[in-house]
Design an enzyme around this catalytic site. Structure first.
Site, short mmCIF file in Angstrom:
data_model
loop_
_atom_site.label_atom_id
_atom_site.label_comp_id
_atom_site.label_asym_id
_atom_site.label_seq_id
_atom_site.Cartn_x
_atom_site.Cartn_y
_atom_site.Cartn_z
N CYS A 42 -17.57 -13.52 -20.15
CA CYS A 42 -18.81 -13.76 -21.12
C CYS A 42 -18.69 -14.61 -22.22
O CYS A 42 -19.69 -15.47 -22.29
CB CYS A 42 -19.19 -12.12 -21.44
SG CYS A 42 -20.97 -11.98 -21.71
N CYS A 83 -21.93 -8.09 -19.65
CA CYS A 83 -20.49 -8.42 -18.74
C CYS A 83 -19.45 -7.49 -19.25
O CYS A 83 -19.25 -7.23 -20.57
CB CYS A 83 -20.14 -9.63 -18.75
SG CYS A 83 -21.13 -10.99 -18.07
N CYS A 128 -26.52 -10.45 -17.15
CA CYS A 128 -26.09 -10.08 -18.16
C CYS A 128 -26.85 -10.30 -19.29
O CYS A 128 -27.36 -11.35 -19.41
CB CYS A 128 -24.65 -10.96 -18.47
SG CYS A 128 -23.97 -10.71 -20.11
N CYS A 138 -24.87 -13.38 -21.55
CA CYS A 138 -24.71 -14.80 -21.14
C CYS A 138 -25.59 -15.17 -19.78
O CYS A 138 -25.54 -16.10 -19.21
CB CYS A 138 -23.34 -14.85 -20.65
SG CYS A 138 -22.65 -14.00 -19.14
N GLY A 164 0.85 -1.33 -0.07
CA GLY A 164 0.03 0.27 0.06
C GLY A 164 0.73 1.26 0.08
O GLY A 164 0.25 2.22 -0.17
#
Lengths: 287, 256
Positions: A270, A264, A239, A242, A31
């Site tokens: 997808c 997606c 979606c 899909c 970080g």
């Protein structure tokens, strides 16, 4: 076909060593933003110069590279960076998440779970999460050093007071291992829980000369309030192509009469589902 | 009784220029000390040195901390000093723009100090913020407005609310009424006097306005050329000035 006029992966060996040293430090301090001597790359700032440098320093000739831009493998940014490394490094490329050993990404984490053998490289425009509140770099560094992160919550407070909920939808700040507050690059907050991953995650900001990292299994907690907990929301639709209920969706305007399609954003995910026989409502209607 | 703040031999020079020299003072809980003097007399330097914004060349600033009793602030580590600056101390700038975040709403400004010391409950932070806005006479409906839409007097009152929300024990004020027109000044002074009395605050007020010290301060320190030339009870110093410079200062106040 490798272009023999370039060193492997475009950058010279000394530059790659310098970037690797920065990467090692970044991995040692999850970080923490490590300054590095960012180079001019043959593409404009904002197109992923930081990510490209990190990828160049990470690639080996045996690697398989995947490049995604907003989840898609076939947008300009993804195609041009993939071609760049095909030409300068001669590495194999793929669009399949599971087959890639190095994935450079912009604005998304793949839907498919990553493994210990993979490296995810992010392109970062503004690495400093405190920039909204404190424009001075000297001061933000001091705030990181002294863990003065109260101001970070002021941003979330402003969201709630103005919108009634935390309206920050992307680049949602996380606290890494209870120490550094980190900007996860502009990924949707839907992807924040996936930051705790089995893969090594490296972040490169070219214009801002910063590198930071999340080693595998590192804790990354999204900031929130006790009475307004973090919510990794997504559009409430399946979606259209899909039928996936759990993936992050793009809203695509399909005509000028209000027609729209939710699909997606991860094109590989997808396509793989459709190949496996899943059919979404929009595709079904078209057939 | 232990003084809340005691300063000994505080000296700050800017090269050959003297900022303040060999200043000593004591401040007891609940007491308001006024520091007056002309421009360049070192009063702001003194305040900045005590508040930790400037590093003095010599001297000590001993503060009676809640946890560990009297400690020299200048020998504290920076995180400790900054923590003190967010909790037990407050600093009211002359220009509210220096003390406020102009791009953040009034509520966010007041809430920031609470969030900085670990408050993580939005409802409670907001409640404290609206409560404090009411105490400095800012309407509750303005809680989500940015300070840039406020008048100068409101900005100054907002700055005071932002500083007092963590219940500090010591407040540093640098010309708190400077730049405000006379009627607004009077209201602000009235408000400050009420807050100081109700909360039992200790304060050090730097000003060039003798009327402000007359209203707010219990004791007065007069500075000239970086040195303290006279100190005593406010009424005593103003009514019976001993040092020639103080006499000049008192006699130059315009009478209407």
């Amino acid at each position: 076909m490798t272009d023999q006029h370039y060193n492997f992966a475009y950058l010279d060996e000394q530059t790659k060593r310098m970037i690797r040293r920065a990467l090692l430090k970044a991995v040692a301090l999850p970080g923490y933003q490590v300054p590095f001597a960012s180079r001019e790359m043959p593409m404009p700032y904002g197109w992923g110069t930081g990510g490209v440098q990190v990828t160049a320093a990470t690639l080996t000739p045996d690697d398989t590279l995947k490049v995604i831009d907003q989840g898609a493998d076939d947008t300009t940014n993804a195609v041009s960076i993939r071609k760049f490394f095909e030409r300068t490094a001669g590495v194999a490329t793929t669009t399949a998440t599971a087959e890639a050993s190095v994935i450079q990404t912009r604005h998304r984490i793949p839907e498919e779970d990553l493994t210990e053998d993979q490296i995810l490289v992010y392109q970062v425009p503004i690495p400093e999460p405190l920039r909204f509140l404190e424009p001075r770099e000297t001061e933000t560094r001091k705030m990181h050093a002294l863990e003065e992160y109260g101001a970070m919550h002021v941003k979330l407070y402003e969201d709630i007071s103005r919108h009634g909920h935390i309206a920050t939808a992307y680049a949602y700040p996380v606290k890494v291992e209870e120490r550094y507050v980190m900007d996860p690059s502009p990924i949707p907050k839907f992807d924040n829980p996936k930051l705790e991953s089995r893969a090594l995650q490296l972040f490169g900001a070219g214009r801002e000369h910063r590198i930071y990292a999340l080693p595998p299994h590192t804790k990354a907690v999204s900031l929130d309030f006790d009475d307004h907990p973090f919510d990794p929301s997504k559009a409430p639709h399946p979606c259209g192509l899909c039928g996936a209920e759990t993936s992050y969706l793009d809203e695509i305007i399909t005509d000028d009469r209000g027609g729209r399609l939710f699909a997606c954003s991860d094109t590989d995910f997808c396509a793989r589902r459709r190949a496996a026989g899943h059919v979404g409502p929009a595709l079904e209607a078209a057939l | 009784m232990t003084p809340l703040l005691s300063v000994h031999g505080l000296t700050k020079t800017y090269g050959a220029q003297i900022g303040c020299a060999d200043v000593a003072l004591e401040l007891h809980p609940g007491e308001v000390l006024g520091v007056v003097g002309e421009s360049g007399s070192g009063k702001s330097t003194l305040l900045s040195c005590m508040a930790g914004h400037l590093t003095p060349d010599a001297g000590e600033v001993v503060f009676d901390t809640r946890a560990e009793g009297p400690r020299d602030v200048l020998k504290m580590s920076e995180p400790e000093r900054r923590m003190l600056g967010r909790t037990d101390w407050a600093f009211v700038h002359q220009n509210p723009r220096d003390g406020l975040r102009m791009g953040v709403s009034a509520g966010g400004n007041v809430g920031e100090r609470l969030m900085a010391v670990g408050a993580r409950h939005y409802g409670e932070i907001r409640e404290a913020a609206t409560d404090w806005l009411a105490r400095v006479e800012i309407a509750e409906t303005r809680v989500d407005d940015r300070p840039s839409t406020f008048s100068g007097g409101m900005q100054q009152r907002l700055q005071i609310a932002r500083n007092l929300v963590t219940a500090p024990r010591l407040v540093f004020m640098d010309e708190p009424t400077g730049g405000l027109d006379v009627s607004v000044q009077a209201r602000l002074l009235d408000l400050l006097r009420g807050l100081v009395r109700d909360l039992g605050l200790s304060a050090i007020v730097v000003t060039h306005d003798l009327a402000v010290t007359r209203l707010l301060a219990h004791r007065l320190m007069v500075m000239k050329g970086g040195r303290v030339v006279e100190a005593g009870l406010t009424d005593q110093v103003l009514d019976d000035p001993q040092h020639p410079y103080t006499q000049l200062l008192v006699s130059s106040v315009l009478q209407v």
